[in-house]
Design an enzyme around this catalytic site. Structure first.
Site, PDB file in Angstrom:
ATOM      1  N   TYR A  76      44.430  36.044  45.820  1.00  0.00           N
ATOM      2  CA  TYR A  76      43.082  35.838  45.320  1.00  0.00           C
ATOM      3  C   TYR A  76      42.204  35.269  46.424  1.00  0.00           C
ATOM      4  CZ  TYR A  76      43.964  35.942  40.177  1.00  0.00           C
ATOM      5  OH  TYR A  76      44.216  36.289  38.880  1.00  0.00           O
ATOM      6  N   GLU A 122      44.099  29.387  37.475  1.00  0.00           N
ATOM      7  CA  GLU A 122      44.335  27.948  37.314  1.00  0.00           C
ATOM      8  C   GLU A 122      43.685  27.181  38.467  1.00  0.00           C
ATOM      9  OE1 GLU A 122      46.025  30.197  34.996  1.00  0.00           O
ATOM     10  OE2 GLU A 122      47.508  30.084  36.577  1.00  0.00           O
ATOM     11  N   ASN A 180      38.464  39.663  37.105  1.00  0.00           N
ATOM     12  CA  ASN A 180      39.827  39.427  36.655  1.00  0.00           C
ATOM     13  C   ASN A 180      39.871  39.244  35.146  1.00  0.00           C
ATOM     14  OD1 ASN A 180      42.647  38.996  37.202  1.00  0.00           O
ATOM     15  ND2 ASN A 180      42.282  36.867  36.616  1.00  0.00           N
ATOM     16  N   GLU A 181      40.712  40.008  34.502  1.00  0.00           N
ATOM     17  CA  GLU A 181      40.873  39.943  33.047  1.00  0.00           C
ATOM     18  C   GLU A 181      39.513  39.841  32.361  1.00  0.00           C
ATOM     19  OE1 GLU A 181      43.681  36.759  32.268  1.00  0.00           O
ATOM     20  OE2 GLU A 181      45.386  38.055  32.683  1.00  0.00           O
ATOM     21  N   GLU A 261      50.265  41.456  36.999  1.00  0.00           N
ATOM     22  CA  GLU A 261      50.750  40.080  36.905  1.00  0.00           C
ATOM     23  C   GLU A 261      51.977  40.077  36.013  1.00  0.00           C
ATOM     24  OE1 GLU A 261      47.933  37.160  35.561  1.00  0.00           O
ATOM     25  OE2 GLU A 261      46.622  37.407  37.298  1.00  0.00           O
ATOM     26  N   TYR A 326      55.135  26.739  39.393  1.00  0.00           N
ATOM     27  CA  TYR A 326      55.154  27.923  38.535  1.00  0.00           C
ATOM     28  C   TYR A 326      56.565  28.392  38.192  1.00  0.00           C
ATOM     29  CZ  TYR A 326      52.267  31.572  36.410  1.00  0.00           C
ATOM     30  OH  TYR A 326      51.586  32.365  35.527  1.00  0.00           O
TER      31      TYR A 326
END
Ligand SMILES: *[C@@H]1O[C@H](CO)[C@@H](O)[C@H](O)[C@H]1NC(C)=O
Ligand SMILES: *[C@@H]1O[C@H](CO)[C@@H](O)[C@H](O)[C@H]1NC(C)=O
Ligand SMILES: *[C@@H]1O[C@H](CO)[C@@H](O)[C@H](O)[C@H]1NC(C)=O
Ligand SMILES: *[C@@H]1O[C@H](CO)[C@@H](O)[C@H](O)[C@H]1NC(C)=O
Ligand SMILES: *[C@@H]1O[C@H](CO)[C@@H](O)[C@H](O)[C@H]1NC(C)=O
Ligand SMILES: *[C@@H]1O[C@H](CO)[C@@H](O)[C@H](O)[C@H]1NC(C)=O
Ligand SMILES: *[C@@H]1O[C@H](CO)[C@@H](O)[C@H](O)[C@H]1NC(C)=O
Ligand SMILES: *[C@@H]1O[C@H](CO)[C@@H](O)[C@H](O)[C@H]1NC(C)=O
Length: 663
Positions: A76, A122, A180-181, A261, A326
């Site tokens: 990103y 996030e 994004n989304e 993803e 993560y």
């Protein structure tokens, strides 16, 4: 070790230069596949965010990814990381995106660039700069003219830098994701997506594959997909792969299947349990995806760290911790895990694994305890933290109105009346964003917290200074609450009366840590008669000496906070992030070796916001060689599950499907 590069990759770079016209990347709708240099191509990729890893370790992490058999990485670009103030750009040091791309290329990895403007991730405000909120009513991620103007200006800086790195121009970038989304966002503004399309085409040309990513359901693809962008989906392990790809087929009847993803783990929130997803679950679904001939990106392959103030938050307000481990195949510190080897096995069934050594896990060192000393409270240091002095205002101003976007601001007012009995101080509109440490004449009164604690009792004399240190704990990164103003965003009341006549001190704590807090010989003067409580936000300092006579020091380490409550820590001026052992699940912070020196003492500054053991017990922090990120000490139940959780957890619950039946 870090200099080791795959010889094949180096050679390819040289050859490419002479052969650029042969370099093509595109979509073949006949074979349902990508085509690279005229041949069918499928990628197995992994996510790594350069903004979460020190530049010093980029090469090490990339090489570990290459050695896992990956073809590509996905990263990103966080807009707010590169344009901290409107029109001020930073692509230096840890922000040197072009150097990162060059390293990926030299390591033999292709790049899938997720260029934003919004990224979620996030990351504070999903990557959007907080200064966009200077227009209070701005509709982010829409055709709002001020929003679009800022996006156009930013993209006219970013995209021309990216153009030479496109695959057909000799670089590693094979595809570029836009937004994004978007299908999960309420605005559903096709004109916005069309504007982005025009902008990206204008700067990058017609050849590059532009794509979108959305949840694997027609519900999301409806507003997320647009003619001219290739629509891909994202979904978790353990679900029905066929059903997920059939959702992609609703937007792309033919063309390559892509999960952009595929979750290798999951994110954390302060006060919730650390997320863990078993390697077996991931390996199994990965195998199913690859058996479909589908393309996949493992999110995350390495999560890294939310250094400084970069974490985001979800709603109802739940900020994410400093670690972005993560539960990924490479740990936060880049360690090889069982999951790494399990996934490498699966990848090895489909890709030839490269020859050569996998860079080993770096050594960690337990430097032990470091004694800290109180140096003064935030209020005592006020003239150094806020050299320009306060802004006066009848009603409170937000961080954005003060043009301070991160960290802490001190709001001061005088008690308008005698509060001999406990008197209610409250934020009736839930406008403390996000946490306020309240004291009266240096005596702690209590803490207000967004969505959790909207009222405390205070006592004090009329005319006493009431100091409210407000912490921005990270802007919401997902959903309709992106316009996340910080500070006191609505009035506070004492009993029923609105408090007025504020002195608001913007605080440059990071600047002061470098110049005037650490090792300052004379402590700040205390005003006579004011009892000072060290339960109010207080600075502590100390030094870490790297022992001599041990080879290969300094090494990476973790810092532990026994007896400390909540705060921020800097080492040699580098802001490592927030600690909050009182809430967990993260207890230790990762300290990469590159911020440590062995020649002189390493200067440590801690800002403890609540309380430490220091008045009664040893005043120490401890450097240990193992992380603890899974110890939830104060558990908050998950409130109303948001659509966010619903979307992803639902898929986890669905049963498994063998084989591939996607046309
Ligand atoms: C260079 O072009 C030729 C075809 O003209 C092709 O066979 C070869 O694979 C290309 N080399 C590289 C490194 O792309
Ligand atoms: C997976 O989804 C497909 C397509 O919707 C369906 O036909 C199949 O029965 C599902 N498999 C399972 C195990 O639920
Ligand atoms: C507060 O109380 C003091 C006595 O403790 C008194 O002298 C003063 O006038 C009071 N102030 C107000 C504003 O009521
Ligand atoms: C505040 O004080 C009042 C009166 O003393 C008491 O009833 C109330 O429980 C207190 N509230 C809090 C949050 O401490
Ligand atoms: C505080 O209250 C005043 C008076 O009602 C109002 O004009 C002002 O907008 C409010 N300020 C904030 C930040 O809510
Ligand atoms: C403080 O110093 C560190 C280390 O040199 C540097 O990374 C950081 O940018 C400095 N911070 C400020 C606010 O000057
Ligand atoms: C720590 O601070 C002292 C002065 O207080 C300075 O001499 C020393 O160089 C600093 N250490 C580092 C690593 O910057
Ligand atoms: C935390 O992780 C460690 C190491 O993986 C493990 O041994 C321990 O049981 C975990 N603790 C909790 C509370 O899950």
């Amino acid at each position: 070790m870090l200099r080791l590069l795959l010889p094949v990759a180096g050679l390819a770079t040289v050859l490419r230069a002479a052969n650029i016209s042969q370099r093509t990347f595109g979509i073949d709708y006949g074979c349902n596949c990508f085509v690279k240099d005229g041949r069918p191509f499928r990628y197995i990729s992994g996510s790594i965010h350069y903004s979460r890893i020190p530049r010093y370790y980029w090469k090490d992490r990339l090489l570990k990814m290459k050695m896992a058999g990956l073809d590509a990485i996905q990263t990103y670009v966080p807009w707010n990381y590169h344009e901290p103030q409107m029109g001020v750009y930073d692509f230096s040091g840890d922000r040197d995106l072009e150097y990162f791309l060059q390293l990926a290329d030299e390591t033999g990895l292709l790049v899938i660039l997720r260029a934003g403007p919004y990224i979620c991730a996030e990351w504070d405000m999903g990557g959007l700069p907080a200064w966009l909120l200077e227009k209070e009513s701005i509709v982010l991620r829409s055709s709002d003219s001020d929003y679009l103007a800022a996006v156009e200006k930013w993209m006219s800086v970013l995209l021309p830098k990216m153009k030479p790195h496109l695959y057909q121009n000799g670089g590693p970038i094979i595809m570029v994701q836009v937004e994004n989304e978007y299908g999960s966002y309420f605005a559903c503004d096709y004109d916005y997506l069309r504007s982005l399309q025009k902008l990206f085409r204008q700067h990058l040309g017609d050849e590059v594959v532009l794509f979108t990513t959305d949840g694997a359901s027609q519900l999301y693809l409806r507003c997320g997909a647009l003619q001219g962008f290739y629509a891909t989906v994202d979904f978790a392990p353990g679900g029905n792969v066929t059903a997920a790809f059939l959702a992609q087929r609703s937007s792309e009847p033919t063309g390559p299947l892509v999960n952009s993803e595929f979750y290798t783990g999951w994110l954390d929130h302060w006060g919730h349990r650390h997320s863990v997803v078993p390697a077996q679950t991931i390996a199994k679904t990965l195998n199913e995806i690859l058996a479909c001939g589908a393309n996949v990106n493992l999110y995350m392959f390495i999560g890294g760290t939310n250094f400084a103030y970069w974490n985001g938050a979800n709603m109802p307000y739940m900020p994410q911790p400093t670690s972005y481990d993560y539960d990924a195949p490479l740990s936060e510190a880049g360690d090889l895990t069982e999951k790494y080897f399990a996934l490498r096995e699966v990848i090895g069934m489909y890709n030839q694994l490269p020859e050569g050594l996998i860079p080993p896990t770096t050594s960690k060192f337990a430097y032990g305890k470091v004694h800290l000393q109180k140096v003064g409270t935030v209020v005592e240091f006020l003239d150094r933290l806020s050299p320009a002095g306060p802004v006066k205002s009848t009603f409170p101003l937000t961080f954005v109105q003060l043009k301070q976007y991160f960290g802490f601001v001190l709001y001061r007012t005088k008690l308008p009346k005698n509060c001999t009995e406990p008197t209610q101080l409250s934020s009736p509109l839930n406008g403390v964003h996000d946490r306020a440490y309240v004291s009266v004449d240096g005596v702690l009164q209590g803490i207000l917290e967004r969505d959790k604690s909207l009222m405390i009792n205070i006592t004090g004399k009329a005319g006493a200074n009431m100091d409210i240190l407000v912490e921005n704990m990270g802007r919401v990164n997902y959903g309709r609450y992106n316009n996340d103003f910080k500070g006191l965003v609505s009035n506070l009341t004492l009993d029923q009366d609105i408090l007025v006549e504020w002195e608001i001190y913007p605080l440059d704590i990071d600047g002061a840590v470098n110049h005037s807090i650490h090792g300052y010989p004379d402590r700040p003067k205390r005003s006579v008669g004011n009892p000072v409580s060290y339960e109010t936000p207080t600075f502590y300092t100390g030094t870490l000496l790297i022992p001599g006579g041990i080879p290969d020091l300094p090494q990476d380490t973790y810092v532990n906070f026994p007896g400390w409550t909540k705060g921020q820590i800097w080492i040699n001026g580098f802001n490592l992030g927030r600690y909050w052992p009182a809430r967990g699940p993260q207890l230790t912070l990762f300290v990469p070796r590159n911020i440590l020196v062995s020649s002189v003492p390493n200067n440590i500054t801690v800002l403890e916001l609540e309380h430490s053991h220091c008045s009664t017990q040893a005043c120490e922090i401890e450097f240990v060689d193992k992380p603890v990120i899974n110890a939830t000490t104060q558990l908050f139940a998950l409130q109303e599950p948001s659509a966010f959780f619903f979307n992803h957890l639902l898929q986890l619950k669905r049963s498994l499907q063998k084989g591939c039946t996607v046309p």
